[in-house]
Design a protein around this motif. Structure first.
Motif, PDB file in Angstrom:
ATOM      1  N   THR A 130       0.851  -1.200   0.000  1.00  0.00           N
ATOM      2  CA  THR A 130       0.000   0.000   0.000  1.00  0.00           C
ATOM      3  C   THR A 130       0.877   1.237   0.000  1.00  0.00           C
ATOM      4  O   THR A 130       2.109   1.132   0.107  1.00  0.00           O
ATOM      5  N   THR A 131       0.237   2.393  -0.125  1.00  0.00           N
ATOM      6  CA  THR A 131       0.991   3.649  -0.050  1.00  0.00           C
ATOM      7  C   THR A 131       0.214   4.650   0.806  1.00  0.00           C
ATOM      8  O   THR A 131      -1.023   4.577   0.905  1.00  0.00           O
ATOM      9  N   ASP A 132       0.955   5.564   1.360  1.00  0.00           N
ATOM     10  CA  ASP A 132       0.325   6.643   2.133  1.00  0.00           C
ATOM     11  C   ASP A 132      -0.652   7.401   1.234  1.00  0.00           C
ATOM     12  O   ASP A 132      -1.761   7.743   1.656  1.00  0.00           O
ATOM     13  N   GLU A 133      -0.252   7.605  -0.008  1.00  0.00           N
ATOM     14  CA  GLU A 133      -1.099   8.346  -0.954  1.00  0.00           C
ATOM     15  C   GLU A 133      -2.435   7.621  -1.153  1.00  0.00           C
ATOM     16  O   GLU A 133      -3.496   8.237  -1.120  1.00  0.00           O
ATOM     17  N   TRP A 134      -2.397   6.290  -1.334  1.00  0.00           N
ATOM     18  CA  TRP A 134      -3.643   5.530  -1.552  1.00  0.00           C
ATOM     19  C   TRP A 134      -4.552   5.647  -0.327  1.00  0.00           C
ATOM     20  O   TRP A 134      -5.737   5.967  -0.446  1.00  0.00           O
ATOM     21  N   ILE A 135      -3.972   5.410   0.843  1.00  0.00           N
ATOM     22  CA  ILE A 135      -4.805   5.407   2.061  1.00  0.00           C
ATOM     23  C   ILE A 135      -5.388   6.799   2.321  1.00  0.00           C
ATOM     24  O   ILE A 135      -6.583   6.946   2.590  1.00  0.00           O
ATOM     25  N   THR A 136      -4.544   7.817   2.186  1.00  0.00           N
ATOM     26  CA  THR A 136      -5.011   9.179   2.483  1.00  0.00           C
ATOM     27  C   THR A 136      -6.088   9.615   1.488  1.00  0.00           C
ATOM     28  O   THR A 136      -7.124  10.151   1.886  1.00  0.00           O
ATOM     29  N   SER A 137      -5.859   9.353   0.199  1.00  0.00           N
ATOM     30  CA  SER A 137      -6.831   9.830  -0.797  1.00  0.00           C
ATOM     31  C   SER A 137      -8.133   9.034  -0.746  1.00  0.00           C
ATOM     32  O   SER A 137      -9.208   9.580  -0.981  1.00  0.00           O
ATOM     33  N   ARG A 138      -8.082   7.727  -0.424  1.00  0.00           N
ATOM     34  CA  ARG A 138      -9.312   6.923  -0.392  1.00  0.00           C
ATOM     35  C   ARG A 138     -10.075   7.023   0.918  1.00  0.00           C
ATOM     36  O   ARG A 138     -11.274   6.768   0.964  1.00  0.00           O
ATOM     37  N   GLU A 167     -19.797  -1.899  -1.281  1.00  0.00           N
ATOM     38  CA  GLU A 167     -21.207  -1.973  -0.864  1.00  0.00           C
ATOM     39  C   GLU A 167     -21.405  -1.313   0.497  1.00  0.00           C
ATOM     40  O   GLU A 167     -22.407  -0.628   0.741  1.00  0.00           O
ATOM     41  N   THR A 168     -20.443  -1.543   1.400  1.00  0.00           N
ATOM     42  CA  THR A 168     -20.525  -0.925   2.725  1.00  0.00           C
ATOM     43  C   THR A 168     -20.550   0.592   2.580  1.00  0.00           C
ATOM     44  O   THR A 168     -21.339   1.285   3.232  1.00  0.00           O
ATOM     45  N   PHE A 169     -19.710   1.092   1.730  1.00  0.00           N
ATOM     46  CA  PHE A 169     -19.615   2.533   1.484  1.00  0.00           C
ATOM     47  C   PHE A 169     -20.972   3.095   1.065  1.00  0.00           C
ATOM     48  O   PHE A 169     -21.488   4.060   1.651  1.00  0.00           O
ATOM     49  N   LYS A 170     -21.579   2.466   0.060  1.00  0.00           N
ATOM     50  CA  LYS A 170     -22.860   2.977  -0.472  1.00  0.00           C
ATOM     51  C   LYS A 170     -23.943   2.965   0.605  1.00  0.00           C
ATOM     52  O   LYS A 170     -24.693   3.929   0.776  1.00  0.00           O
ATOM     53  N   ASN A 171     -24.016   1.839   1.316  1.00  0.00           N
ATOM     54  CA  ASN A 171     -25.039   1.714   2.359  1.00  0.00           C
ATOM     55  C   ASN A 171     -24.808   2.713   3.488  1.00  0.00           C
ATOM     56  O   ASN A 171     -25.767   3.228   4.074  1.00  0.00           O
ATOM     57  N   ALA A 172     -23.533   2.973   3.795  1.00  0.00           N
ATOM     58  CA  ALA A 172     -23.220   3.904   4.887  1.00  0.00           C
ATOM     59  C   ALA A 172     -23.750   5.304   4.566  1.00  0.00           C
ATOM     60  O   ALA A 172     -24.390   5.946   5.413  1.00  0.00           O
ATOM     61  N   VAL A 173     -23.489   5.768   3.363  1.00  0.00           N
ATOM     62  CA  VAL A 173     -23.905   7.126   2.996  1.00  0.00           C
ATOM     63  C   VAL A 173     -25.431   7.254   3.100  1.00  0.00           C
ATOM     64  O   VAL A 173     -25.959   8.192   3.711  1.00  0.00           O
ATOM     65  N   ARG A 185     -14.478  10.278   2.807  1.00  0.00           N
ATOM     66  CA  ARG A 185     -15.366  10.417   1.637  1.00  0.00           C
ATOM     67  C   ARG A 185     -16.813  10.110   2.022  1.00  0.00           C
ATOM     68  O   ARG A 185     -17.746  10.698   1.490  1.00  0.00           O
ATOM     69  N   ILE A 186     -17.020   9.172   2.943  1.00  0.00           N
ATOM     70  CA  ILE A 186     -18.381   8.907   3.443  1.00  0.00           C
ATOM     71  C   ILE A 186     -18.885  10.148   4.183  1.00  0.00           C
ATOM     72  O   ILE A 186     -20.005  10.627   3.962  1.00  0.00           O
ATOM     73  N   ILE A 187     -18.035  10.697   5.042  1.00  0.00           N
ATOM     74  CA  ILE A 187     -18.422  11.876   5.841  1.00  0.00           C
ATOM     75  C   ILE A 187     -18.772  13.044   4.910  1.00  0.00           C
ATOM     76  O   ILE A 187     -19.791  13.716   5.095  1.00  0.00           O
TER      77      ILE A 187
END
Ligand code: COA
Length: 345
Positions: free
Chosen positions: A48-56, A239-245, A277-279
């Motif tokens: 993984t990368t810091d960039e991936w985790i931070t941006s996602r 799917e978790t993301f969509k349901n969360a929003v 992104r959910i927030i």
């Protein structure tokens, strides 16, 4: 907007103060373990990368408890701080509700272990399991006992050692979670409104989206279950993301409707700290401004049941919430579960 300002044009919340009785949060406290695991540390463990985790996700670091530091220890520290701030002695606590998906062990309840650790010998104590929604479920349960005059002082705790169920070789999940605890003392404070309303919801049809399949009666611990990694948290992220929003938006709207409040009247929104992104998506749909939204997930990641409790404590400590402010909490988690609450601080 302050209580006095609201009272000048309408006060629909009078109905939440029954015969001079209300459920207020008189103290909050939190605790996170000392060890910080940064995204750079995770780069050395998984692909993984810091960039991936931070941006996602918006997460930059999380806390990880020591091997001899358990959920009950995190909970007891947070509870002690909440009791100090509320000016409540352990023997005054009538009930301990502890929300967690990472209990010290399947039984006895971690709440009972915390009871012993903090010396709240008079209290009844039990755990609840509503995953990341647990703290709001706990607030609503505690409120029922206060309003019904069954108890006067309830300790609600959200505490997790998620590092104990995270697969540290799975980049899809290990970057998201952290350890910590938050606690609140609920008491009758007749001169104010306190917890105005809370709502809870569940959808067991989507139980498979986020789960830990091993270790229960369906799949007891065995060498095969451990070899198959069934004792680790699993998740369908998209799917978790969509349901969360969707669920968080609906829950927030529901409690605002019940209190006849507009989002502009809310001083501070404390969402479950799972993903920036959910927030942002939930905040946008609610029409909230960035200044209204409290965020600390960059430092702690998703601490499940502890998440909004830690954030609430930090928002109060940081002066973002003062007496009379209206606060909106909104959560989402495995189950699926969701919930929201409006508090007049
Ligand atoms: N580092 C680098 N790459 C990673 C990664 C990581 N830590 N984790 C996953 N990936 C890869 C995947 O393997 C996948 O690769 P592939 O396309 O080659 O198969 C890809 O990234 C997926 O990327 P993307 O589709 O952009 O992911 P996403 O936008 O859905 O974000 C989550 C993934 C997990 C961050 C997001 O779905 C999420 O936050 N979901 C909700 C999780 C949550 O909050 N759960 C708790 C709710 S209480």
């Amino acid at each position: 907007m302050s209580l006095s300002a609201l009272k000048t044009f309408k006060n629909p919340r009078a109905k939440y103060n029954f015969e001079g009785r209300s459920c207020s949060i008189t103290g909050v406290g939190s605790y996170v373990p000392a060890r910080v695991v940064t995204n750079a540390d995770l780069e050395k463990m998984v692909d993984t990368t810091d960039e991936w985790i931070t941006s996602r996700t918006g997460i930059r670091a999380r806390r990880v408890a020591a091997s001899d530091e358990y959920t009950s220890d995190l909970a007891a520290h947070a509870a002690t701080r909440a009791m100090q701030k509320a000016g409540v002695k352990p023997e005054e606590i009538d009930l301990i509700i502890l929300a967690t998906i990472t209990p010290d062990m399947p039984f006895p309840a971690t709440a009972c272990i915390v009871q012993q650790k903090i010396g709240a010998y008079r209290a009844a104590a039990f755990d609840i399991e509503a995953a990341c929604s647990g703290f709001i479920f706990g607030l609503e349960i505690g409120q029922q006992f206060i309003m019904s005059r069954t108890y006067n002082t309830v300790l609600v705790i959200g505490a997790e050692k998620l590092s104990s169920i995270v697969n540290w070789t799975d980049r899809n999940t290990c970057v998201l979670f952290g350890d910590g605890a938050g606690a609140a003392i609920l008491q009758n404070r007749p001169e104010s409104h306190g917890l105005l309303t809370a709502c809870m919801g569940s959808d067991g049809q989507k139980a498979d989206l986020l789960s830990m399949p091993g270790g229960g009666s369906r799949c007891p611990a065995s060498t095969q279950s451990v070899a198959a990694g069934l004792h680790f948290l699993r998740m369908d992220g998209k799917e978790t993301f969509k349901n969360a929003v969707q669920a968080m938006h609906n829950a927030a709207k529901e409690v605002l409707r019940r209190c006849e409040l507009d989002i502009t009247q809310i001083k501070c929104i404390i969402p479950h700290q799972a993903n920036l992104r959910i927030i942002n998506a939930v905040s946008e749909r609610l029409g909230a401004t960035p200044e209204q939204v409290f965020i600390n997930l960059d430092r702690y990641g998703n601490t499940s049941a502890a998440s909004v409790a830690i954030a609430l404590d930090e928002a109060v400590e940081g002066g973002k919430i003062v007496r009379g402010d209206l606060v909106l909490l909104v959560v989402f988690g495995a189950g699926l579960t969701w919930g929201a609450a409006v508090i007049e601080w």
